[in-house]
Design a protein around this motif. Structure first.
Motif, PDB file in Angstrom:
ATOM      1  N   LEU A 141       0.931  -1.666  -0.175  1.00  0.00           N
ATOM      2  CA  LEU A 141       0.014  -0.381  -0.020  1.00  0.00           C
ATOM      3  C   LEU A 141       1.021   1.630  -0.127  1.00  0.00           C
ATOM      4  O   LEU A 141       1.843   1.338   0.921  1.00  0.00           O
ATOM      5  CB  LEU A 141      -0.899   0.235   1.205  1.00  0.00           C
ATOM      6  N   PRO A 142       0.198   2.831  -0.962  1.00  0.00           N
ATOM      7  CA  PRO A 142       0.752   4.091   0.037  1.00  0.00           C
ATOM      8  C   PRO A 142       1.277   4.235   1.316  1.00  0.00           C
ATOM      9  O   PRO A 142       0.481   4.127   1.357  1.00  0.00           O
ATOM     10  CB  PRO A 142       0.347   4.351  -1.588  1.00  0.00           C
ATOM     11  N   ILE A 143       2.229   5.312   1.078  1.00  0.00           N
ATOM     12  CA  ILE A 143       2.613   5.560   3.019  1.00  0.00           C
ATOM     13  C   ILE A 143       1.690   6.350   1.868  1.00  0.00           C
ATOM     14  O   ILE A 143       1.691   7.511   1.334  1.00  0.00           O
ATOM     15  CB  ILE A 143       4.171   5.648   3.054  1.00  0.00           C
ATOM     16  N   PRO A 144       0.642   6.483   3.392  1.00  0.00           N
ATOM     17  CA  PRO A 144       0.043   8.419   3.172  1.00  0.00           C
ATOM     18  C   PRO A 144       0.554  10.024   3.547  1.00  0.00           C
ATOM     19  O   PRO A 144       1.816  10.039   4.580  1.00  0.00           O
ATOM     20  CB  PRO A 144      -0.216   8.127   4.934  1.00  0.00           C
ATOM     21  N   SER A 145       0.589  10.679   2.418  1.00  0.00           N
ATOM     22  CA  SER A 145       1.750  11.599   2.372  1.00  0.00           C
ATOM     23  C   SER A 145       1.269  13.255   3.320  1.00  0.00           C
ATOM     24  O   SER A 145       2.185  13.678   3.574  1.00  0.00           O
ATOM     25  CB  SER A 145       1.647  12.154   0.876  1.00  0.00           C
ATOM     26  N   SER A 146       0.466  12.257   4.279  1.00  0.00           N
ATOM     27  CA  SER A 146      -0.093  13.332   5.507  1.00  0.00           C
ATOM     28  C   SER A 146       0.364  13.293   7.155  1.00  0.00           C
ATOM     29  O   SER A 146       0.801  13.750   7.495  1.00  0.00           O
ATOM     30  CB  SER A 146      -1.808  12.987   5.874  1.00  0.00           C
ATOM     31  N   TRP A 147       1.151  11.736   6.954  1.00  0.00           N
ATOM     32  CA  TRP A 147       2.317  11.552   7.808  1.00  0.00           C
ATOM     33  C   TRP A 147       3.708  12.201   7.872  1.00  0.00           C
ATOM     34  O   TRP A 147       3.967  12.889   6.339  1.00  0.00           O
ATOM     35  CB  TRP A 147       2.376  10.021   7.430  1.00  0.00           C
ATOM     36  N   SER A 148       4.084  12.425   9.053  1.00  0.00           N
ATOM     37  CA  SER A 148       4.892  12.823   9.060  1.00  0.00           C
ATOM     38  C   SER A 148       6.578  12.129   8.722  1.00  0.00           C
ATOM     39  O   SER A 148       5.776  11.264   8.314  1.00  0.00           O
ATOM     40  CB  SER A 148       5.366  13.145  11.008  1.00  0.00           C
ATOM     41  N   LEU A 149       7.665  12.971   8.111  1.00  0.00           N
ATOM     42  CA  LEU A 149       8.815  12.032   7.958  1.00  0.00           C
ATOM     43  C   LEU A 149       8.924  11.482   8.196  1.00  0.00           C
ATOM     44  O   LEU A 149       9.767   9.805   7.642  1.00  0.00           O
ATOM     45  CB  LEU A 149       9.329  13.285   7.108  1.00  0.00           C
ATOM     46  N   LYS A 150       9.348  11.700   9.722  1.00  0.00           N
ATOM     47  CA  LYS A 150       9.577  10.132  10.341  1.00  0.00           C
ATOM     48  C   LYS A 150       9.107   8.794  10.274  1.00  0.00           C
ATOM     49  O   LYS A 150       9.034   7.977   9.915  1.00  0.00           O
ATOM     50  CB  LYS A 150       9.669  10.677  11.980  1.00  0.00           C
ATOM     51  N   LYS A 151       7.169   9.194  10.738  1.00  0.00           N
ATOM     52  CA  LYS A 151       6.891   8.196  10.381  1.00  0.00           C
ATOM     53  C   LYS A 151       6.564   7.528   9.055  1.00  0.00           C
ATOM     54  O   LYS A 151       6.869   6.490   8.864  1.00  0.00           O
ATOM     55  CB  LYS A 151       4.890   8.418  10.363  1.00  0.00           C
ATOM     56  N   GLN A 152       6.417   8.144   7.820  1.00  0.00           N
ATOM     57  CA  GLN A 152       7.046   7.392   6.336  1.00  0.00           C
ATOM     58  C   GLN A 152       8.298   6.628   6.602  1.00  0.00           C
ATOM     59  O   GLN A 152       7.626   5.680   6.073  1.00  0.00           O
ATOM     60  CB  GLN A 152       6.889   9.324   5.904  1.00  0.00           C
ATOM     61  N   GLN A 153       8.580   7.395   6.899  1.00  0.00           N
ATOM     62  CA  GLN A 153      10.567   6.900   7.128  1.00  0.00           C
ATOM     63  C   GLN A 153      10.404   5.230   8.012  1.00  0.00           C
ATOM     64  O   GLN A 153      10.656   4.459   6.691  1.00  0.00           O
ATOM     65  CB  GLN A 153      11.992   7.730   7.649  1.00  0.00           C
ATOM     66  N   ALA A 154       9.819   5.478   8.450  1.00  0.00           N
ATOM     67  CA  ALA A 154       9.293   4.012   9.421  1.00  0.00           C
ATOM     68  C   ALA A 154       8.709   3.198   9.390  1.00  0.00           C
ATOM     69  O   ALA A 154       8.693   1.839   9.043  1.00  0.00           O
ATOM     70  CB  ALA A 154       8.220   4.468  11.024  1.00  0.00           C
ATOM     71  N   ALA A 155       7.146   3.220   8.501  1.00  0.00           N
ATOM     72  CA  ALA A 155       6.894   2.454   7.561  1.00  0.00           C
ATOM     73  C   ALA A 155       7.806   2.230   5.980  1.00  0.00           C
ATOM     74  O   ALA A 155       7.184   1.139   5.613  1.00  0.00           O
ATOM     75  CB  ALA A 155       5.288   3.706   6.353  1.00  0.00           C
ATOM     76  N   ALA A 156       8.482   3.059   5.396  1.00  0.00           N
ATOM     77  CA  ALA A 156       9.318   2.675   4.660  1.00  0.00           C
ATOM     78  C   ALA A 156      10.549   1.539   4.250  1.00  0.00           C
ATOM     79  O   ALA A 156      10.983   0.418   3.766  1.00  0.00           O
ATOM     80  CB  ALA A 156       9.681   3.726   4.023  1.00  0.00           C
ATOM     81  N   ILE A 157      10.548   1.553   6.048  1.00  0.00           N
ATOM     82  CA  ILE A 157      11.829  -0.148   6.657  1.00  0.00           C
ATOM     83  C   ILE A 157      10.852  -1.148   7.132  1.00  0.00           C
ATOM     84  O   ILE A 157      11.274  -1.870   8.183  1.00  0.00           O
ATOM     85  CB  ILE A 157      12.856   0.670   7.367  1.00  0.00           C
ATOM     86  N   GLY A 158       9.157  -0.327   7.447  1.00  0.00           N
ATOM     87  CA  GLY A 158       8.692  -1.902   7.616  1.00  0.00           C
ATOM     88  C   GLY A 158       8.671  -1.397   9.363  1.00  0.00           C
ATOM     89  O   GLY A 158       7.343  -2.877  10.025  1.00  0.00           O
ATOM     90  N   ILE A 159       8.303  -0.850  10.093  1.00  0.00           N
ATOM     91  CA  ILE A 159       8.716  -0.267  11.443  1.00  0.00           C
ATOM     92  C   ILE A 159       6.700  -0.521  11.972  1.00  0.00           C
ATOM     93  O   ILE A 159       5.851  -1.233  12.095  1.00  0.00           O
ATOM     94  CB  ILE A 159       9.508   0.507  12.142  1.00  0.00           C
ATOM     95  N   VAL A 160       6.324   0.871  11.149  1.00  0.00           N
ATOM     96  CA  VAL A 160       4.943   0.730  10.803  1.00  0.00           C
ATOM     97  C   VAL A 160       3.661  -0.143   9.361  1.00  0.00           C
ATOM     98  O   VAL A 160       4.881  -0.087   8.470  1.00  0.00           O
ATOM     99  CB  VAL A 160       4.476   1.859  10.615  1.00  0.00           C
ATOM    100  N   LYS A 161       3.480  -0.741  10.247  1.00  0.00           N
ATOM    101  CA  LYS A 161       2.832  -2.139   9.587  1.00  0.00           C
ATOM    102  C   LYS A 161       1.190  -1.251   9.192  1.00  0.00           C
ATOM    103  O   LYS A 161       0.844  -0.150   9.860  1.00  0.00           O
ATOM    104  CB  LYS A 161       2.296  -3.068   9.922  1.00  0.00           C
TER     105      LYS A 161
END
Length: 147
Positions: free
Chosen positions: A69-89
């Protein structure tokens, strides 16, 4: 027939929508929502390309589905990075089981004869470049060598 068939459905994964009903001339009719029908056609096209000239598998199959799924652009950069590396599911819609249903219905009659042949399913939902990766593994017919 190869042991493994793989294909990728590009774009945002779409969950199978519920069939809709309406009354026409006193009769109840049903239809599949347009978004679902379009996505199932996209799945069918990807499956057909992967199959080439092969006929649908007739034995039992295992299905592996990886939905991104796409990472929500409304998220903070820190949360987007966490999603990109699999920390946030991804715990929001679309539901994983409904994504699987759309894949099974789209590949039905193309990759396998009937989706009742699917005996194992392994599926995941993660963040990344939007797509669905599908892997189909055919089991050899266990009775072909029995006399």
């Amino acid at each position: 027939m190869p042991d493994i068939i793989t294909f990728i459905i590009p774009g945002q994964p779409v969950a199978k929508g519920r069939a809709r009903s309406f009354v026409r001339n006193g009769n109840v009719a049903h239809y599949t929502p347009e978004k679902t029908a379009c996505y199932e056609n996209l799945v069918r096209l990807a499956a057909q390309q992967a199959m080439g000239e092969q006929t649908p598998i007739e034995s039992a199959v295992a299905l592996i589905v990886r939905a991104f799924l796409p990472i929500p652009s409304s998220w903070s950069l820190k949360k987007q990075q966490a999603a990109a590396i699999g920390i946030v599911k991804p715990t929001k819609r679309p539901d994983l089981d409904n994504i699987i249903k759309a894949i099974k219905d789209g590949a039905n009659g193309v990759t396998w004869k009937d989706d009742s042949q699917v005996i194992d399913v392994c599926a995941s939902k993660r963040y990344g470049i939007p797509r669905v990766e599908v892997e189909v593994r055919g089991f050899p017919d266990q009775f072909s060598t029995v006399k």
